[in-house]
Design a protein around this motif. Structure first.
Motif, mmCIF file in Angstrom:
data_model
loop_
_atom_site.group_PDB
_atom_site.id
_atom_site.type_symbol
_atom_site.label_atom_id
_atom_site.label_comp_id
_atom_site.label_asym_id
_atom_site.label_seq_id
_atom_site.Cartn_x
_atom_site.Cartn_y
_atom_site.Cartn_z
ATOM 1 N N PHE A 59 28.221 83.509 3.213
ATOM 2 C CA PHE A 59 28.119 83.189 4.829
ATOM 3 C C PHE A 59 26.911 81.980 4.870
ATOM 4 O O PHE A 59 26.025 82.143 4.159
ATOM 5 C CB PHE A 59 27.537 84.435 5.599
ATOM 6 C CG PHE A 59 26.218 85.252 4.863
ATOM 7 C CD1 PHE A 59 25.005 85.012 5.374
ATOM 8 C CD2 PHE A 59 26.613 85.966 3.800
ATOM 9 C CE1 PHE A 59 24.016 85.681 4.583
ATOM 10 C CE2 PHE A 59 25.503 86.706 3.061
ATOM 11 C CZ PHE A 59 24.225 86.508 3.672
ATOM 12 N N LYS B 104 43.261 77.950 -1.049
ATOM 13 C CA LYS B 104 42.192 78.584 -0.208
ATOM 14 C C LYS B 104 41.912 79.833 -0.633
ATOM 15 O O LYS B 104 40.753 80.540 -0.352
ATOM 16 C CB LYS B 104 43.234 78.737 1.299
ATOM 17 C CG LYS B 104 42.159 79.436 2.271
ATOM 18 C CD LYS B 104 43.019 79.258 3.612
ATOM 19 C CE LYS B 104 42.078 79.840 4.689
ATOM 20 N NZ LYS B 104 42.923 79.650 5.988
ATOM 21 N N TRP B 105 42.924 80.826 -1.283
ATOM 22 C CA TRP B 105 42.530 82.259 -1.614
ATOM 23 C C TRP B 105 42.007 82.298 -3.255
ATOM 24 O O TRP B 105 42.090 83.145 -3.712
ATOM 25 C CB TRP B 105 43.773 82.881 -1.496
ATOM 26 C CG TRP B 105 44.876 82.472 -2.534
ATOM 27 C CD1 TRP B 105 45.895 81.258 -1.909
ATOM 28 C CD2 TRP B 105 45.210 82.923 -3.540
ATOM 29 N NE1 TRP B 105 46.685 81.044 -3.167
ATOM 30 C CE2 TRP B 105 46.511 81.835 -4.216
ATOM 31 C CE3 TRP B 105 44.892 83.783 -4.473
ATOM 32 C CZ2 TRP B 105 47.111 82.146 -5.091
ATOM 33 C CZ3 TRP B 105 45.531 83.772 -5.784
ATOM 34 C CH2 TRP B 105 46.569 82.934 -6.193
ATOM 35 N N TYR C 6 30.249 87.777 -1.245
ATOM 36 C CA TYR C 6 30.431 87.310 0.210
ATOM 37 C C TYR C 6 29.572 86.067 0.593
ATOM 38 O O TYR C 6 28.388 85.972 0.093
ATOM 39 C CB TYR C 6 30.020 88.388 1.107
ATOM 40 C CG TYR C 6 30.374 88.152 2.701
ATOM 41 C CD1 TYR C 6 31.647 87.990 2.761
ATOM 42 C CD2 TYR C 6 29.439 87.975 3.480
ATOM 43 C CE1 TYR C 6 32.202 87.655 4.292
ATOM 44 C CE2 TYR C 6 29.738 87.345 4.633
ATOM 45 C CZ TYR C 6 30.917 87.320 5.454
ATOM 46 O OH TYR C 6 31.495 87.141 6.560
ATOM 47 N N TRP D 61 39.344 87.565 2.274
ATOM 48 C CA TRP D 61 39.219 87.312 3.855
ATOM 49 C C TRP D 61 37.923 86.457 4.002
ATOM 50 O O TRP D 61 36.720 86.886 3.301
ATOM 51 C CB TRP D 61 38.815 88.915 4.039
ATOM 52 C CG TRP D 61 38.580 88.884 5.753
ATOM 53 C CD1 TRP D 61 39.530 88.702 6.877
ATOM 54 C CD2 TRP D 61 37.525 89.119 6.413
ATOM 55 N NE1 TRP D 61 38.921 88.786 7.820
ATOM 56 C CE2 TRP D 61 37.602 89.099 7.605
ATOM 57 C CE3 TRP D 61 36.150 89.477 5.696
ATOM 58 C CZ2 TRP D 61 36.882 89.331 8.585
ATOM 59 C CZ3 TRP D 61 35.199 89.481 6.689
ATOM 60 C CH2 TRP D 61 35.400 89.525 8.018
ATOM 61 N N LYS D 62 38.144 85.372 4.759
ATOM 62 C CA LYS D 62 36.949 84.330 4.909
ATOM 63 C C LYS D 62 36.069 84.221 3.757
ATOM 64 O O LYS D 62 36.613 83.928 2.723
ATOM 65 C CB LYS D 62 36.427 84.915 6.212
ATOM 66 C CG LYS D 62 37.086 84.872 7.310
ATOM 67 C CD LYS D 62 36.278 85.269 8.633
ATOM 68 C CE LYS D 62 37.225 85.364 9.896
ATOM 69 N NZ LYS D 62 36.465 85.662 11.039
ATOM 70 N N GLY D 63 34.770 84.798 3.710
ATOM 71 C CA GLY D 63 34.105 84.287 2.534
ATOM 72 C C GLY D 63 34.070 85.645 1.673
ATOM 73 O O GLY D 63 33.258 85.526 0.637
ATOM 74 N N TYR E 171 39.829 85.253 -3.183
ATOM 75 C CA TYR E 171 39.296 85.179 -1.751
ATOM 76 C C TYR E 171 40.352 85.968 -1.005
ATOM 77 O O TYR E 171 41.305 85.590 -0.533
ATOM 78 C CB TYR E 171 38.904 83.564 -1.288
ATOM 79 C CG TYR E 171 37.721 83.331 -1.869
ATOM 80 C CD1 TYR E 171 36.637 83.399 -1.237
ATOM 81 C CD2 TYR E 171 37.855 82.553 -2.926
ATOM 82 C CE1 TYR E 171 35.481 82.965 -1.758
ATOM 83 C CE2 TYR E 171 36.701 82.034 -3.484
ATOM 84 C CZ TYR E 171 35.351 82.294 -2.988
ATOM 85 O OH TYR E 171 34.295 81.801 -3.693
#
Length: 145
Positions: free
Chosen positions: A107, A13-14, A105, A57-59, A55
């Protein structure tokens, strides 16, 4: 200007690894004060960035990697008064190695990526010039299945 494509493999995930191929137009100029002239060089490369993406934080990702670059084209704009002098740019080497660091980033499907490349090898055979560049790219990310 830079254009190309990258593939990313998410290992956790990270954390992800990415690799790509980019066409990058680069160059530089130097002003010779005592002669009041400017030398310019334009260099085009195919770069192959290989990046570790963390990663945090989020994206939002922090990136670091290695980037071999292969010269495709070079063009010099040298005033006639400099031809054959010690000031003139030399021939560019066909290979360059860089260390890119950046932040991106994601999004939706869009990605904003800001990178700084620090050169690790001399660009010219007879000069102490290295490549250093920054790039801001906008991309679209989609899953391959």
């Amino acid at each position: 200007m830079v254009a190309g494509a990258e593939l990313e493999y998410r290992m956790a995930k990270w954390f992800a690894l990415s690799a790509g191929a980019m066409y990058s137009q680069e160059g530089g100029k130097t002003k010779i004060k005592d002669l009041n002239v400017v030398e310019k060089v334009n260099l085009d490369y195919i770069t192959v960035p290989v990046m570790a993406n963390f990663y945090i934080w989020k994206g939002l990702a922090l990136k670091v990697g290695i980037e071999p670059a292969f010269k495709m084209h070079e063009k010099y704009d040298v005033p006639a008064s400099l031809i054959g002098t010690k000031y003139m740019f030399g021939d560019a080497k066909s290979f360059d190695l860089r260390t890119p660091v950046g932040i991106s980033y994601d999004f939706g499907g869009l990605t904003l990526d800001l990178r700084l490349d620090a050169g690790r090898t001399k660009v010219m055979k007879d000069k102490d010039f290295i490549n250093a560049s920054g790039q801001l790219t906008v991309g679209y990310k989609f899953a391959l299945k």
